[in-house]
Each structure stands twice: as C-alpha cells, then as structure tokens.
Design a protein around this motif. Structure first.
Motif, PDB file in Angstrom:
ATOM      1  N   THR A 249     -30.701  -8.428  13.309  1.00  0.00           N
ATOM      2  CA  THR A 249     -30.856  -9.841  12.970  1.00  0.00           C
ATOM      3  C   THR A 249     -29.788 -10.647  13.695  1.00  0.00           C
ATOM      4  O   THR A 249     -28.761 -10.103  14.119  1.00  0.00           O
ATOM      5  CB  THR A 249     -30.720 -10.066  11.455  1.00  0.00           C
ATOM      6  N   GLU A 286     -39.761  -7.937  11.144  1.00  0.00           N
ATOM      7  CA  GLU A 286     -38.837  -8.605  10.241  1.00  0.00           C
ATOM      8  C   GLU A 286     -38.106  -7.582   9.387  1.00  0.00           C
ATOM      9  O   GLU A 286     -38.588  -6.473   9.160  1.00  0.00           O
ATOM     10  CB  GLU A 286     -39.572  -9.594   9.332  1.00  0.00           C
ATOM     11  N   GLN A 287     -36.929  -7.990   8.925  1.00  0.00           N
ATOM     12  CA  GLN A 287     -36.129  -7.146   8.033  1.00  0.00           C
ATOM     13  C   GLN A 287     -36.197  -7.736   6.628  1.00  0.00           C
ATOM     14  O   GLN A 287     -35.872  -8.896   6.408  1.00  0.00           O
ATOM     15  CB  GLN A 287     -34.680  -7.091   8.505  1.00  0.00           C
ATOM     16  N   ILE A 288     -36.633  -6.910   5.673  1.00  0.00           N
ATOM     17  CA  ILE A 288     -36.696  -7.354   4.279  1.00  0.00           C
ATOM     18  C   ILE A 288     -35.270  -7.455   3.745  1.00  0.00           C
ATOM     19  O   ILE A 288     -34.454  -6.533   3.926  1.00  0.00           O
ATOM     20  CB  ILE A 288     -37.515  -6.378   3.424  1.00  0.00           C
ATOM     21  N   GLN A 289     -34.949  -8.565   3.082  1.00  0.00           N
ATOM     22  CA  GLN A 289     -33.616  -8.774   2.556  1.00  0.00           C
ATOM     23  C   GLN A 289     -33.645  -8.835   1.036  1.00  0.00           C
ATOM     24  O   GLN A 289     -34.671  -9.134   0.419  1.00  0.00           O
ATOM     25  CB  GLN A 289     -33.024 -10.065   3.136  1.00  0.00           C
ATOM     26  N   ARG A 291     -32.260 -10.944  -0.869  1.00  0.00           N
ATOM     27  CA  ARG A 291     -32.496 -12.317  -1.316  1.00  0.00           C
ATOM     28  C   ARG A 291     -33.075 -13.136  -0.168  1.00  0.00           C
ATOM     29  O   ARG A 291     -32.763 -12.900   0.989  1.00  0.00           O
ATOM     30  CB  ARG A 291     -31.191 -12.960  -1.788  1.00  0.00           C
ATOM     31  N   ARG A 293     -35.910 -15.157   2.334  1.00  0.00           N
ATOM     32  CA  ARG A 293     -37.014 -14.767   3.190  1.00  0.00           C
ATOM     33  C   ARG A 293     -36.616 -13.612   4.104  1.00  0.00           C
ATOM     34  O   ARG A 293     -35.436 -13.427   4.406  1.00  0.00           O
ATOM     35  CB  ARG A 293     -37.428 -15.962   4.038  1.00  0.00           C
ATOM     36  N   PRO A 294     -37.605 -12.825   4.573  1.00  0.00           N
ATOM     37  CA  PRO A 294     -37.301 -11.767   5.555  1.00  0.00           C
ATOM     38  C   PRO A 294     -36.686 -12.380   6.813  1.00  0.00           C
ATOM     39  O   PRO A 294     -37.001 -13.507   7.187  1.00  0.00           O
ATOM     40  CB  PRO A 294     -38.671 -11.152   5.850  1.00  0.00           C
TER      41      PRO A 294
END
Length: 319
Positions: A249, A286-289, A291, A293-294
C-alpha cells in the motif's frame, strides 16, 4: 617484505538493513569476546579463496547468518588505527571495507536466524538522536548541544563550533538527515560515546556517555555510514523497493521511507510525490484492513529505470 610493523588485515563488514513494523532494522551478531555487545557480520578477506571483496563478504554473511544477500554496494574503506584494539594487539593494522546490503525479512527464516545467533535490532537503538519521526529528540537540546558547545569552546577553535552547527543544525541551519556519519564522528571526537573511551580517545566514565548502544570495533561508524548512504540514495535511486514486498500500500511505502529517513512526511505531499515520479503502478488488487475501506495495492514500475537515470523519492531536507 611484511613485518609486524606493516602487516595489514582486511576485514569485510556488512550493514544489512531491513524494515519491519515501521522500524528500520540492522542485522547484528554477538561478539565472541562480549556476548552482550552487538557487531555487524564480518570476516577477513582471503585473497586465496575470495575472488573479490564482495565474494568474500557474501561468504562470511552466509556462514554467520541464514541470509543470502541480494542488493549489495560498497560503502567506504576505514583504516584509522586504534579502532580494532584486539587485533592490533597482535601487531596487525586492520582495514575495514564496509558494505550496505538490503533485504526483506522472511517469517520462514526467523527460526534459522535465532539459531545462528544473529538478530535484527532497531538501528535507532545505536543512534537515537537520528530518529525525528516524533519531532526533534529531546536529548539533542538536553544533552548533546550543551556537551558539544562546551567541547567546541574549550580550546577556542571556531572550526569545532562550525562543524557542530553544520552537523546538528541551529536556528539558521536546518537539520540534514544525510549527515549521520558527520554527527557520529563529531560525538566520537568529543568523547561523548563509549567507543571513544574504549579506544583511549576520551577520559570519562561510560556512565557519562550519551544514550545509544555501543558496537564492537568500528562497527557503529560503519552503520552510520550505511544510514547516510541509504538516506541519500532514496532521493535518486529506487532502492526503497528492495525493502518492500512485491505488492504494498502507499501507506506502507510512506512508513518505510519515514523509518529510513527518520522524518515524518505529510501524507498528501508524499502521495503527490509518488504520483509525480511514476515509480509505482496499481496491481488492481486491494488489501483488506481492520478499519475503513480496503487499500489499493501497488507495485514498483520497473520500466522507470529504462526511462530516466535519476529515479528516487526526493523528499527534501527538514526545514
């Protein structure tokens, strides 16, 4: 003819850097004489076995750690007498050839690393005055500045005062994060660090030294040189991506640059800089976070090396 008076031993020392959990790390091993003392992986150059200095360095690192080095560059040759006491007692003059190496930390290699006796250490534990990510370290004004001021004025030498101001800055001179080696050498000459006492260059007790872990031989000097080189090189070569995973990211990239430079960077300014330099491109994933949005994932755009000779993140000096 080689005699005890002119015998020279060439040592190859590796400052191996990585970044993890937003902190810059340096790989160290334990001193055989003082297990609690850190030192860089090193070993003597053998001209009968090693075709080049770099070949010898890679062999020593592979022998002392589970790492196989990727990016490596030579830093500097250190030849001052008095900084390798244990070897010089045998009548040898030691010349240290320092190298900077960059790597990524692998979870799979952590157990092998532990068994080898090597360990990753935050490089600011050795040079705590270099970490400005949370603002100017209090020790600069509370400890370093008064001690250096006293040392600079002791013999009324204007050159000392000028060096002190250039290295640590003042109201008219900005802090320059690239002057890591200059600051270390100044503190050594002023007798404010433990190595100066060990080498017989200062008459004080270790308790009166500045905070910051000492290292064996001249290894903290080599570390300071490596940090200086890496901070400078960030601005004109894409070396930071040697420390990044294949996909990352923009936040992770910023945190890595901050860790190395020791500076906090404005988020929007950094992102504009990344866009302008065209060093990265989106992967489409995308990277899931935990908290929010990705976050979009990016990768280094290798074609940039063919497009222009200067390709770095010119974050500029602290104002």
């Amino acid at each position: 003819m080689t005699t005890a008076l002119n015998a020279v031993e060439i040592n190859l020392s590796a400052a191996i850097a990585a970044v993890a959990n937003n902190d810059p790390l340096i790989l160290t091993t334990s001193s055989s004489g003082q297990p609690e003392r850190d030192e860089l992986p090193f070993g003597p150059f053998n001209p009968l076995e090693h075709r080049t200095f770099e070949t010898g360095l890679r062999e020593w690192v592979a022998e002392q750690t589970p790492l196989q080095l990727g990016y490596v560059e030579q830093l500097y040759t250190f030849g001052d007498r008095g900084r390798h006491k244990t070897v010089e007692d045998r009548g040898l003059h030691v010349v240290s050839v320092g190298y900077l190496a960059l790597t990524r930390i692998s979870e799979n290699g952590s157990e092998q690393l532990r068994k080898s006796g090597a360990r990753w250490r935050n490089w600011y534990s050795f040079l705590p005055w270099e970490d400005w990510r949370g603002g100017k370290p209090a020790m600069i004004d509370e400890e370093i500045r008064p001690a250096l001021q006293e040392w600079a004025e002791a013999n009324a030498l204007p050159s000392r005062l000028s060096r002190f101001r250039m290295a640590f800055g003042d109201e008219n001179i900005a802090w320059d994060e690239e002057r890591v080696l200059e600051r270390y050498e100044l503190l050594y000459e002023a007798g404010l660090i433990e190595e100066a006492i060990r080498d017989g260059r200062a008459d004080r007790t270790p308790a009166r030294c500045l905070p910051g872990l000492a290292m064996s031989f001249d290894h903290r000097r080599i570390l300071a040189t490596a940090i200086s080189r890496l901070r400078a090189k960030l601005k004109y070569r894409p070396v930071v991506f040697e420390l990044m995973p294949p996909a990352f990211t923009l936040t992770a990239l910023q945190e890595t640059v901050e860790a190395i430079s020791g500076r906090h960077l404005h988020k929007q300014n950094f992102r504009r800089l990344v866009e302008t330099t065209e060093l990265v491109e989106p992967t489409g994933a995308e990277q899931i976070q935990a908290r929010g949005r990705p976050a979009a994932l990016y990768q280094f755009r290798h074609n940039v090396l063919e497009e222009r000779s200067v390709a770095g993140l010119r974050v500029g000096n602290r104002s």
